[in-house]
Scaffold this motif. Structure first.
Motif, PDB file in Angstrom:
ATOM      1  N   ILE A 152       0.855  -1.196   0.000  1.00 60.95           N
ATOM      2  CA  ILE A 152       0.000   0.000   0.000  1.00 60.95           C
ATOM      3  C   ILE A 152       0.892   1.247   0.000  1.00 60.95           C
ATOM      4  O   ILE A 152       1.129   1.854   1.056  1.00 60.95           O
ATOM      5  CB  ILE A 152      -0.945   0.012   1.216  1.00 60.95           C
ATOM      6  CG1 ILE A 152      -1.657  -1.344   1.366  1.00 60.95           C
ATOM      7  CG2 ILE A 152      -1.983   1.123   1.084  1.00 60.95           C
ATOM      8  CD1 ILE A 152      -2.528  -1.450   2.591  1.00 60.95           C
ATOM      9  N   PRO A 153       1.400   1.661  -1.163  1.00 60.45           N
ATOM     10  CA  PRO A 153       2.237   2.865  -1.221  1.00 60.45           C
ATOM     11  C   PRO A 153       1.490   4.143  -0.851  1.00 60.45           C
ATOM     12  O   PRO A 153       2.075   5.067  -0.287  1.00 60.45           O
ATOM     13  CB  PRO A 153       2.701   2.904  -2.678  1.00 60.45           C
ATOM     14  CG  PRO A 153       2.519   1.508  -3.182  1.00 60.45           C
ATOM     15  CD  PRO A 153       1.340   0.968  -2.450  1.00 60.45           C
ATOM     16  N   ARG A 154       0.190   4.199  -1.184  1.00 59.79           N
ATOM     17  CA  ARG A 154      -0.593   5.396  -0.873  1.00 59.79           C
ATOM     18  C   ARG A 154      -1.207   5.210   0.519  1.00 59.79           C
ATOM     19  O   ARG A 154      -2.057   4.347   0.731  1.00 59.79           O
ATOM     20  CB  ARG A 154      -1.679   5.603  -1.922  1.00 59.79           C
ATOM     21  CG  ARG A 154      -2.276   7.016  -2.008  1.00 59.79           C
ATOM     22  CD  ARG A 154      -3.201   7.320  -0.859  1.00 59.79           C
ATOM     23  NE  ARG A 154      -3.964   8.548  -1.055  1.00 59.79           N
ATOM     24  CZ  ARG A 154      -4.785   9.064  -0.161  1.00 59.79           C
ATOM     25  NH1 ARG A 154      -4.913   8.519   1.042  1.00 59.79           N
ATOM     26  NH2 ARG A 154      -5.462  10.176  -0.422  1.00 59.79           N
ATOM     27  N   THR A 155      -0.793   6.042   1.461  1.00 61.74           N
ATOM     28  CA  THR A 155      -1.235   5.918   2.842  1.00 61.74           C
ATOM     29  C   THR A 155      -2.768   5.939   2.943  1.00 61.74           C
ATOM     30  O   THR A 155      -3.416   6.831   2.419  1.00 61.74           O
ATOM     31  CB  THR A 155      -0.659   7.051   3.706  1.00 61.74           C
ATOM     32  OG1 THR A 155       0.761   7.019   3.618  1.00 61.74           O
ATOM     33  CG2 THR A 155      -1.073   6.901   5.170  1.00 61.74           C
ATOM     34  N   GLY A 156      -3.314   4.926   3.651  1.00 62.28           N
ATOM     35  CA  GLY A 156      -4.751   4.877   3.898  1.00 62.28           C
ATOM     36  C   GLY A 156      -5.562   4.197   2.818  1.00 62.28           C
ATOM     37  O   GLY A 156      -6.766   3.947   3.017  1.00 62.28           O
ATOM     38  N   ALA A 157      -4.957   3.894   1.658  1.00 62.42           N
ATOM     39  CA  ALA A 157      -5.707   3.221   0.588  1.00 62.42           C
ATOM     40  C   ALA A 157      -6.128   1.827   1.049  1.00 62.42           C
ATOM     41  O   ALA A 157      -5.385   1.138   1.742  1.00 62.42           O
ATOM     42  CB  ALA A 157      -4.860   3.139  -0.676  1.00 62.42           C
ATOM     43  N   GLU A 158      -7.326   1.413   0.644  1.00 62.98           N
ATOM     44  CA  GLU A 158      -7.829   0.107   1.091  1.00 62.98           C
ATOM     45  C   GLU A 158      -8.866  -0.436   0.115  1.00 62.98           C
ATOM     46  O   GLU A 158      -9.598   0.323  -0.524  1.00 62.98           O
ATOM     47  CB  GLU A 158      -8.453   0.236   2.486  1.00 62.98           C
ATOM     48  CG  GLU A 158      -8.824  -1.088   3.136  1.00 62.98           C
ATOM     49  CD  GLU A 158      -7.640  -2.018   3.268  1.00 62.98           C
ATOM     50  OE1 GLU A 158      -7.547  -2.928   2.414  1.00 62.98           O
ATOM     51  OE2 GLU A 158      -6.816  -1.836   4.187  1.00 62.98           O
ATOM     52  N   VAL A 159      -8.862  -1.751  -0.014  1.00 65.79           N
ATOM     53  CA  VAL A 159      -9.909  -2.474  -0.722  1.00 65.79           C
ATOM     54  C   VAL A 159     -10.491  -3.462   0.282  1.00 65.79           C
ATOM     55  O   VAL A 159      -9.768  -4.294   0.847  1.00 65.79           O
ATOM     56  CB  VAL A 159      -9.360  -3.215  -1.955  1.00 65.79           C
ATOM     57  CG1 VAL A 159     -10.432  -4.123  -2.557  1.00 65.79           C
ATOM     58  CG2 VAL A 159      -8.858  -2.220  -2.994  1.00 65.79           C
ATOM     59  N   GLN A 195     -10.802   2.599  -1.679  1.00 68.74           N
ATOM     60  CA  GLN A 195     -11.141   3.654  -0.726  1.00 68.74           C
ATOM     61  C   GLN A 195      -9.912   4.524  -0.476  1.00 68.74           C
ATOM     62  O   GLN A 195      -8.850   4.018  -0.116  1.00 68.74           O
ATOM     63  CB  GLN A 195     -11.636   3.038   0.582  1.00 68.74           C
ATOM     64  CG  GLN A 195     -12.870   2.168   0.416  1.00 68.74           C
ATOM     65  CD  GLN A 195     -13.170   1.341   1.647  1.00 68.74           C
ATOM     66  OE1 GLN A 195     -12.871   1.738   2.767  1.00 68.74           O
ATOM     67  NE2 GLN A 195     -13.766   0.171   1.445  1.00 68.74           N
ATOM     68  N   LEU A 196     -10.075   5.839  -0.671  1.00 67.21           N
ATOM     69  CA  LEU A 196      -8.996   6.797  -0.460  1.00 67.21           C
ATOM     70  C   LEU A 196      -9.455   7.844   0.558  1.00 67.21           C
ATOM     71  O   LEU A 196     -10.387   8.595   0.288  1.00 67.21           O
ATOM     72  CB  LEU A 196      -8.617   7.494  -1.767  1.00 67.21           C
ATOM     73  CG  LEU A 196      -7.981   6.653  -2.868  1.00 67.21           C
ATOM     74  CD1 LEU A 196      -7.731   7.511  -4.109  1.00 67.21           C
ATOM     75  CD2 LEU A 196      -6.688   6.030  -2.394  1.00 67.21           C
ATOM     76  N   PRO A 197      -8.831   7.939   1.718  1.00 65.54           N
ATOM     77  CA  PRO A 197      -9.213   8.961   2.696  1.00 65.54           C
ATOM     78  C   PRO A 197      -8.525  10.289   2.401  1.00 65.54           C
ATOM     79  O   PRO A 197      -7.385  10.322   1.944  1.00 65.54           O
ATOM     80  CB  PRO A 197      -8.706   8.373   4.027  1.00 65.54           C
ATOM     81  CG  PRO A 197      -7.527   7.539   3.630  1.00 65.54           C
ATOM     82  CD  PRO A 197      -7.828   6.998   2.263  1.00 65.54           C
ATOM     83  N   ALA A 198      -9.245  11.379   2.648  1.00 65.21           N
ATOM     84  CA  ALA A 198      -8.687  12.747   2.571  1.00 65.21           C
ATOM     85  C   ALA A 198      -7.888  12.971   1.288  1.00 65.21           C
ATOM     86  O   ALA A 198      -6.677  13.218   1.326  1.00 65.21           O
ATOM     87  CB  ALA A 198      -7.825  13.027   3.803  1.00 65.21           C
ATOM     88  N   VAL A 199      -8.555  12.894   0.138  1.00 63.98           N
ATOM     89  CA  VAL A 199      -7.850  13.038  -1.141  1.00 63.98           C
ATOM     90  C   VAL A 199      -7.220  14.420  -1.265  1.00 63.98           C
ATOM     91  O   VAL A 199      -7.772  15.424  -0.817  1.00 63.98           O
ATOM     92  CB  VAL A 199      -8.789  12.783  -2.338  1.00 63.98           C
ATOM     93  CG1 VAL A 199      -9.232  11.352  -2.392  1.00 63.98           C
ATOM     94  CG2 VAL A 199      -9.969  13.732  -2.328  1.00 63.98           C
ATOM     95  N   GLN A 200      -6.040  14.445  -1.872  1.00 67.27           N
ATOM     96  CA  GLN A 200      -5.309  15.670  -2.113  1.00 67.27           C
ATOM     97  C   GLN A 200      -5.220  15.922  -3.621  1.00 67.27           C
ATOM     98  O   GLN A 200      -5.577  15.064  -4.431  1.00 67.27           O
ATOM     99  CB  GLN A 200      -3.913  15.581  -1.497  1.00 67.27           C
ATOM    100  CG  GLN A 200      -3.921  15.342   0.012  1.00 67.27           C
ATOM    101  CD  GLN A 200      -4.622  16.445   0.776  1.00 67.27           C
ATOM    102  OE1 GLN A 200      -4.225  17.606   0.707  1.00 67.27           O
ATOM    103  NE2 GLN A 200      -5.678  16.089   1.505  1.00 67.27           N
ATOM    104  N   LEU A 201      -4.724  17.088  -3.993  1.00 68.62           N
ATOM    105  CA  LEU A 201      -4.604  17.412  -5.406  1.00 68.62           C
ATOM    106  C   LEU A 201      -3.691  16.420  -6.113  1.00 68.62           C
ATOM    107  O   LEU A 201      -3.892  16.085  -7.285  1.00 68.62           O
ATOM    108  CB  LEU A 201      -4.067  18.843  -5.574  1.00 68.62           C
ATOM    109  CG  LEU A 201      -4.944  19.966  -5.012  1.00 68.62           C
ATOM    110  CD1 LEU A 201      -4.275  21.315  -5.238  1.00 68.62           C
ATOM    111  CD2 LEU A 201      -6.332  19.954  -5.626  1.00 68.62           C
TER     112      LEU A 201
END
Length: 305
Positions: free
Chosen positions: A116-123, A136-142
């Protein structure tokens, strides 16, 4: 010599313990989990592309538009698998960066192993049981914006589908009065918009007077600063309107941006008290002038007697 697919199956069945590294002192160490997982996925993909199956992967949307800091679920469904065995299936999400064009891994899972390179990503594993591989991506950024690919491997089949994720930042706006000092002592209405993305934005000014019910667009005495860039990639802008206020005038700063469903309209009724005071001062001045003229006239009449 064993086939690549055969190696992949045996490696997968052994729990990804295949590649090893020998240290200079003779000890044997396991390769990193990420490297083993990536190699296993590569082997599965190679096998999957070499054979055909009925596996289907579908992302129901072509584009998903979200706001900065939203918690987002990017949909992806799969069906047509021979048997649903999560221990031998692989799920991978990657993103194509819109600026560099690079393929960036966001989330991948094979059996019980995850990367999981992107912090908080989940399936959700529970949803996977129902053929739902949504990300699922929490608190998306630009920086999360881009084209996302959902890839499902159910050996010997592999299918994928894509969706474009657009991240917008809504402007925060305010309007206030600013008075300059020095020659002229001018009054300005200031309209500021902060933290918006993308850069394109439009600010206009309107006016409503006490005897006219319809708003009037103002096109003169407007000054707008250049747009500035924030550290987080969002933008700021400031617009100024030079004021010549009359009684009961209401001014509007109108902000239009692609992140807004309707325009932001910030109104301000200003200088009513000052206008009334100027009115009173004007009446008092006229009264004093009349009084002086009367005194001069009376004095003149007395001097003639």
């Amino acid at each position: 010599m064993p086939s690549l697919c055969g190696l992949g199956h045996r490696w997968a069945a052994s729990g990804l313990s295949g590649p090893q590294e020998t240290c200079s002192d003779g000890h044997v160490t396991q390769a990193s989990l990420a490297c083993r997982l990536a190699t296993a996925l590569l082997l599965l993909v190679c096998c999957a592309r070499a054979t055909s199956g009925s596996l289907r992967v579908e992302v129901p949307l072509r584009k998903l538009t979200v706001r900065l800091n939203d918690n987002v679920t990017i949909p992806c469904n799969f069906s047509g698998f021979a048997r649903l065995d999560l221990c031998v299936m692989a799920i991978r999400w990657f993103r194509i960066d819109p600026k560099s064009g690079l393929k960036i891994t966001v989330f991948e899972v094979f059996g019980i192993n995850k990367n999981i390179p992107r912090t908080g990503a989940e399936v959700s594993r529970e949803r996977l049981q129902r053929g739902d591989a949504s990300l699922q991506l929490p608190a998306v950024q630009l920086g999360d914006a881009g084209e996302y690919w959902c890839e499902v491997v159910d050996t010997p089949a592999m299918e994928d589908d894509s969706i474009l994720l657009e991240v917008l930042a809504v402007p925060t706006s305010r309007v206030f009065v600013e008075q300059t000092t020095g020659t002229g002592n001018s009054m300005y209405l200031v309209c500021q918009s902060f933290g918006f993305y993308p850069e394109a934005i439009n600010i206009t000014w309107e006016k409503r007077t006490h005897n006219v019910s319809q708003d009037q667009r103002i096109s003169t005495d407007i000054y707008t600063d250049p747009i500035t860039l924030n550290e987080d990639g969002t933008f700021n802008i400031t617009s100024y309107l030079k004021l010549i206020a009359s009684l009961e005038d209401t001014y509007y700063c109108v902000v239009d941006h692609t992140s807004l469903q309707t325009s932001q309209r910030l109104n301000c009724t200003l200088f009513v008290r000052n206008a009334v005071m100027r009115n009173h001062v004007c009446i008092l001045s006229v009264f004093l002038i009349l009084l002086i003229l009367i005194v001069i006239f009376v004095s003149y009449c007395i001097s003639k007697r």
